[in-house]
Design a protein around this motif. Structure first.
Motif, PDB file in Angstrom:
ATOM      1  N   ILE A 163      24.777  -9.534 -45.667  1.00 52.41           N
ATOM      2  CA  ILE A 163      24.019  -9.393 -44.401  1.00 52.41           C
ATOM      3  C   ILE A 163      25.049  -9.848 -43.200  1.00 52.41           C
ATOM      4  CG2 ILE A 163      22.287 -10.072 -42.995  1.00 52.41           C
ATOM      5  CD1 ILE A 163      20.673 -10.404 -45.814  1.00 52.41           C
ATOM      6  N   GLN A 164      25.728 -10.850 -43.585  1.00 54.45           N
ATOM      7  CA  GLN A 164      26.557 -11.398 -42.443  1.00 54.45           C
ATOM      8  C   GLN A 164      27.747 -10.881 -42.010  1.00 54.45           C
ATOM      9  OE1 GLN A 164      27.633 -15.457 -43.425  1.00 54.45           O
ATOM     10  NE2 GLN A 164      29.134 -15.705 -41.722  1.00 54.45           N
ATOM     11  N   HIS A 165      28.409  -9.967 -43.303  1.00 45.98           N
ATOM     12  CA  HIS A 165      29.686  -9.448 -43.035  1.00 45.98           C
ATOM     13  C   HIS A 165      29.384  -7.897 -43.214  1.00 45.98           C
ATOM     14  CE1 HIS A 165      31.972 -13.121 -43.176  1.00 45.98           C
ATOM     15  NE2 HIS A 165      31.218 -13.312 -44.204  1.00 45.98           N
ATOM     16  N   GLY A 166      28.260  -7.177 -43.094  1.00 41.30           N
ATOM     17  CA  GLY A 166      27.968  -6.024 -43.349  1.00 41.30           C
ATOM     18  C   GLY A 166      26.630  -5.659 -42.535  1.00 41.30           C
ATOM     19  N   SER A 167      25.485  -5.487 -43.261  1.00 40.22           N
ATOM     20  CA  SER A 167      24.129  -4.969 -42.599  1.00 40.22           C
ATOM     21  C   SER A 167      23.128  -5.529 -43.573  1.00 40.22           C
ATOM     22  CB  SER A 167      24.393  -3.505 -42.549  1.00 40.22           C
ATOM     23  OG  SER A 167      22.810  -3.097 -42.301  1.00 40.22           O
ATOM     24  N   TRP A 168      22.048  -5.657 -42.710  1.00 40.17           N
ATOM     25  CA  TRP A 168      20.708  -6.174 -43.567  1.00 40.17           C
ATOM     26  C   TRP A 168      20.196  -5.010 -44.638  1.00 40.17           C
ATOM     27  CZ3 TRP A 168      16.788  -2.624 -43.398  1.00 40.17           C
ATOM     28  CH2 TRP A 168      16.750  -1.779 -42.175  1.00 40.17           C
ATOM     29  N   GLY A 297      20.558 -22.823 -37.023  1.00 35.69           N
ATOM     30  CA  GLY A 297      21.686 -22.189 -36.792  1.00 35.69           C
ATOM     31  C   GLY A 297      22.609 -21.815 -38.182  1.00 35.69           C
ATOM     32  N   TYR A 298      22.057 -21.669 -39.398  1.00 39.74           N
ATOM     33  CA  TYR A 298      22.795 -21.455 -40.411  1.00 39.74           C
ATOM     34  C   TYR A 298      23.268 -19.751 -40.388  1.00 39.74           C
ATOM     35  CZ  TYR A 298      21.471 -25.527 -43.093  1.00 39.74           C
ATOM     36  OH  TYR A 298      21.217 -26.882 -43.336  1.00 39.74           O
ATOM     37  N   SER A 299      24.244 -19.505 -40.949  1.00 40.24           N
ATOM     38  CA  SER A 299      24.509 -18.112 -41.018  1.00 40.24           C
ATOM     39  C   SER A 299      23.801 -17.604 -42.186  1.00 40.24           C
ATOM     40  CB  SER A 299      26.023 -17.675 -41.826  1.00 40.24           C
ATOM     41  OG  SER A 299      26.446 -18.465 -42.858  1.00 40.24           O
ATOM     42  N   ALA A 300      23.593 -16.207 -42.671  1.00 40.61           N
ATOM     43  CA  ALA A 300      22.874 -15.542 -43.602  1.00 40.61           C
ATOM     44  C   ALA A 300      23.169 -15.954 -44.877  1.00 40.61           C
ATOM     45  CB  ALA A 300      22.823 -13.954 -43.413  1.00 40.61           C
ATOM     46  N   THR A 301      24.511 -16.264 -44.961  1.00 36.93           N
ATOM     47  CA  THR A 301      25.265 -16.757 -46.414  1.00 36.93           C
ATOM     48  C   THR A 301      24.906 -18.034 -46.493  1.00 36.93           C
ATOM     49  OG1 THR A 301      27.217 -14.944 -45.942  1.00 36.93           O
ATOM     50  CG2 THR A 301      27.503 -16.954 -47.739  1.00 36.93           C
ATOM     51  N   GLN A 302      24.949 -18.932 -45.630  1.00 41.31           N
ATOM     52  CA  GLN A 302      24.438 -20.118 -46.011  1.00 41.31           C
ATOM     53  C   GLN A 302      23.259 -20.501 -46.138  1.00 41.31           C
ATOM     54  OE1 GLN A 302      26.055 -21.571 -41.986  1.00 41.31           O
ATOM     55  NE2 GLN A 302      27.521 -22.806 -42.968  1.00 41.31           N
ATOM     56  N   ALA A 303      22.160 -19.687 -45.606  1.00 38.85           N
ATOM     57  CA  ALA A 303      20.889 -19.761 -45.882  1.00 38.85           C
ATOM     58  C   ALA A 303      20.397 -19.071 -47.115  1.00 38.85           C
ATOM     59  CB  ALA A 303      20.190 -18.597 -44.664  1.00 38.85           C
ATOM     60  N   GLY A 304      21.095 -18.089 -47.674  1.00 35.88           N
ATOM     61  CA  GLY A 304      20.892 -17.584 -49.008  1.00 35.88           C
ATOM     62  C   GLY A 304      21.597 -18.762 -50.311  1.00 35.88           C
ATOM     63  N   ALA A 305      22.461 -19.451 -49.785  1.00 43.05           N
ATOM     64  CA  ALA A 305      22.950 -20.623 -50.687  1.00 43.05           C
ATOM     65  C   ALA A 305      22.127 -21.661 -50.671  1.00 43.05           C
ATOM     66  CB  ALA A 305      24.422 -20.857 -50.358  1.00 43.05           C
ATOM     67  N   ALA A 306      21.256 -21.853 -49.524  1.00 43.57           N
ATOM     68  CA  ALA A 306      20.729 -22.934 -49.795  1.00 43.57           C
ATOM     69  C   ALA A 306      19.644 -23.289 -50.754  1.00 43.57           C
ATOM     70  CB  ALA A 306      19.825 -22.983 -48.081  1.00 43.57           C
ATOM     71  N   LEU A 307      19.340 -22.138 -51.423  1.00 43.04           N
ATOM     72  CA  LEU A 307      18.183 -22.315 -52.324  1.00 43.04           C
ATOM     73  C   LEU A 307      18.931 -22.392 -53.863  1.00 43.04           C
ATOM     74  CD1 LEU A 307      15.565 -19.926 -51.579  1.00 43.04           C
ATOM     75  CD2 LEU A 307      15.396 -22.502 -51.311  1.00 43.04           C
ATOM     76  N   LEU A 308      20.386 -22.324 -53.805  1.00 43.10           N
ATOM     77  CA  LEU A 308      21.000 -22.512 -55.134  1.00 43.10           C
ATOM     78  C   LEU A 308      20.764 -23.623 -56.119  1.00 43.10           C
ATOM     79  CD1 LEU A 308      24.970 -21.390 -54.302  1.00 43.10           C
ATOM     80  CD2 LEU A 308      23.217 -20.324 -55.874  1.00 43.10           C
ATOM     81  N   PRO A 309      20.424 -24.834 -55.584  1.00 42.63           N
ATOM     82  CA  PRO A 309      20.120 -25.922 -56.482  1.00 42.63           C
ATOM     83  C   PRO A 309      18.713 -25.512 -57.141  1.00 42.63           C
ATOM     84  CG  PRO A 309      20.787 -26.920 -54.533  1.00 42.63           C
ATOM     85  CD  PRO A 309      20.738 -25.330 -54.165  1.00 42.63           C
TER      86      PRO A 309
END
Length: 500
Positions: A163-168, A297-309
């Motif tokens: 999403i961040q580097h391409g498209s939703w 202000g997170y990026s889409a990648t950071q928001a996706g990684a937030a639930l990794l734990p």
């Protein structure tokens, strides 16, 4: 069963697990990746918050309404056949989602995707249930939970990066290659199975009533500001349809929901727990990406990684919790797990705006993930172990439908709650700022966008952001209350069965 047939069934176990894990993971990935994609597609398609809700709700509505039918179709016509049909339909709908030029087309494509998911989700668990002996089933379900969790972990991170580097749009198209792999595995290595005693027939009146009932109630909540008369009509249709549903099921020659299933105390308690806990979880996870991206202000990648734990804990510990059920029973983890999850919801309400992820959201995600890990495998094992194998498909469908109904109601009900708190808090903050009339009018015109509202000055942006945080905190405390209530329901209903 002959020795040869029994051996073939056991040898197919690895293929069954692989197909079930990857197939159901498409639905799990879809839920988490789409939530991460919501801010981007809201901006790209100029959608209001109610239209964003419908992107989630159209999928959840048809999934929840048709899951029971999907489970029943598996019992009647074969779990493998129906599972495969669901994977194909889900893949085609995902491609349509990725190509949709308007928000309306996306909502329609999501509805079709929900129909496909209603076939493949109950089929995945039913295939496991009929392919493993009772003494191995709990650990197999734990394995399914764990690996489904790790694929769901990879999905949001990869989806966020795309999403961040391409498209939703890539958040939906990611399902297509996964589906191709599932189709190949299923055709090659999964044997057919079905209920020998299933009655031939589909309960179409039940399908219509559940769809009208859930759809009417959700429409009245999501479109609450569309006009009082329309809301009243929709709510009335919804309530009357849901009241009529059990009456019709009681008289149906082949009900999609056999009411006799609820003669089992464990089955009833497990589904009450599921409704309460998944309502809380769905509300939290729907609004969390909006908070992380639009407010923090997170990026889409950071928001996706937030639930990794969260999902990492599920992967590491779900097989262990499934094994504990085989040895000790499910009652204790079904009380303790939701209480830990309640603490996680409460911790999630602590962060304001700003601060490091590791001291704000990470502790809450970790605690919530551990609570759900303790809960999920015992819950699934309780549901599947409380009915006969002949009803494996419909039992899986009921429990999945209940969880999806929880998600469906969560987005509608908690969305209304958040909007009310947001509007009330924003009024107070703008009054305190003595905000200029012209600038205030521009904000007023964007209220329906919540935190996505475009504001020119820092004071106005802060007012909008903090108003969203205040509303989200109310949602989280209500979620914590529902988690505590789910633990109480387990203590009241779930009774320990003798370990196998």
């Amino acid at each position: 069963m002959s020795t040869f047939a029994q051996g073939a069934k056991e040898n197919s176990g690895a293929w069954v697990l692989a197909a079930a894990i990857l197939g159901s993971s498409m639905a799990f990935i879809d839920g988490t990746v789409v939530n991460v994609a919501l801010p981007a597609l809201q901006a790209a398609l100029h959608a209001t918050i109610s239209q964003v809700q419908w992107v989630v709700e159209s999928y959840a509505l048809f999934l929840a309404a048709l899951l029971l039918t999907g489970g029943s179709l598996g019992d009647i016509y074969g779990h493998r056949k129906v599972f495969l049909a669901g994977v194909i339909l889900f893949s085609a709908a995902s491609a349509w989602c990725g190509a949709s030029p308007t928000i309306i087309q996306l909502i329609l494509a999501r509805a079709l995707q929900g129909v496909g998911a209603a076939l493949l989700v109950p089929g995945s668990l039913a295939l496991i249930s009929v392919s493993f002996a009772p003494d191995k089933r709990g650990r197999a379900i734990g394995t399914w939970s764990g690996f489904s969790g790790i694929t769901a972990a990879i999905g949001p991170v990869l989806g966020g990066w795309l999403i961040q580097h391409g498209s939703w749009r890539l958040a939906f198209l990611i399902n297509v290659p996964i589906a191709a792999l599932v189709i190949g595995i299923t055709i090659w290595g999964v044997p057919e199975s079905q209920s020998a005693s299933a009655k031939k027939g589909v309960d179409w009146p039940g399908v219509v009533l559940t769809t009208a009932g859930l759809g009417g109630i959700v429409f009245s909540l999501v479109e609450f500001n569309s006009g009082l008369a329309l809301v009243i009509v929709a709510a009335t249709v919804g309530v009357l349809s849901l009241i009529a549903f059990p009456l019709v099921e009681e008289r149906s020659p082949h009900p999609m929901l056999p009411l006799s299933l609820f003669d089992s105390r464990n089955f009833t308690g497990a589904n009450i727990l599921t409704l309460l806990l998944y309502t809380a979880l769905s509300a939290t996870f729907f609004f969390l990406p909006l908070n992380l991206i639009q407010v923090q202000g997170y990026s889409a990648t950071q928001a996706g990684a937030a639930l990794l734990p969260f999902v990492t804990l599920m992967f590491l510990l779900s097989r262990w919790t499934g094994g504990l059920v085989d040895r000790y029973g499910a009652e204790l983890p079904l009380v303790v797990g939701p209480l830990i999850a309640a603490a996680g919801f409460a911790l999630m309400s602590v962060p304001g705006i700003g601060g490091s992820y590791w001291v704000t959201f990470f502790p809450a995600v970790l605690v919530l993930g551990f609570g759900m890990t303790v809960t999920i495998a015992p819950l699934t094992t309780t549901v599947m172990g409380s009915v006969s194998q002949d009803h494996a498909g419909v039992a899986s469908g009921v429990n999945n439908a209940v969880s999806r109904v929880g998600g469906l109601l969560a987005v509608a009900v908690f969305g209304l709650v958040l909007q009310v708190v947001f509007n009330d808090t924003l009024d107070g903050r703008l009054d305190a700022l003595k905000y200029p009339a012209a600038a205030r009018a521009r904000i007023e015109a964007q209220r329906s966008s919540l935190a996505a509202a475009k504001v020119d000055d820092d004071a106005g942006r802060q007012a909008v952001a903090w108003s969203f945080v205040d509303g989200y905190r109310v949602v989280l405390w209500l979620s914590a209350g529902l988690a505590v209530a789910s633990a109480a329901s387990a203590a009241i209903f779930i009774r320990r069965t003798k370990p196998t």
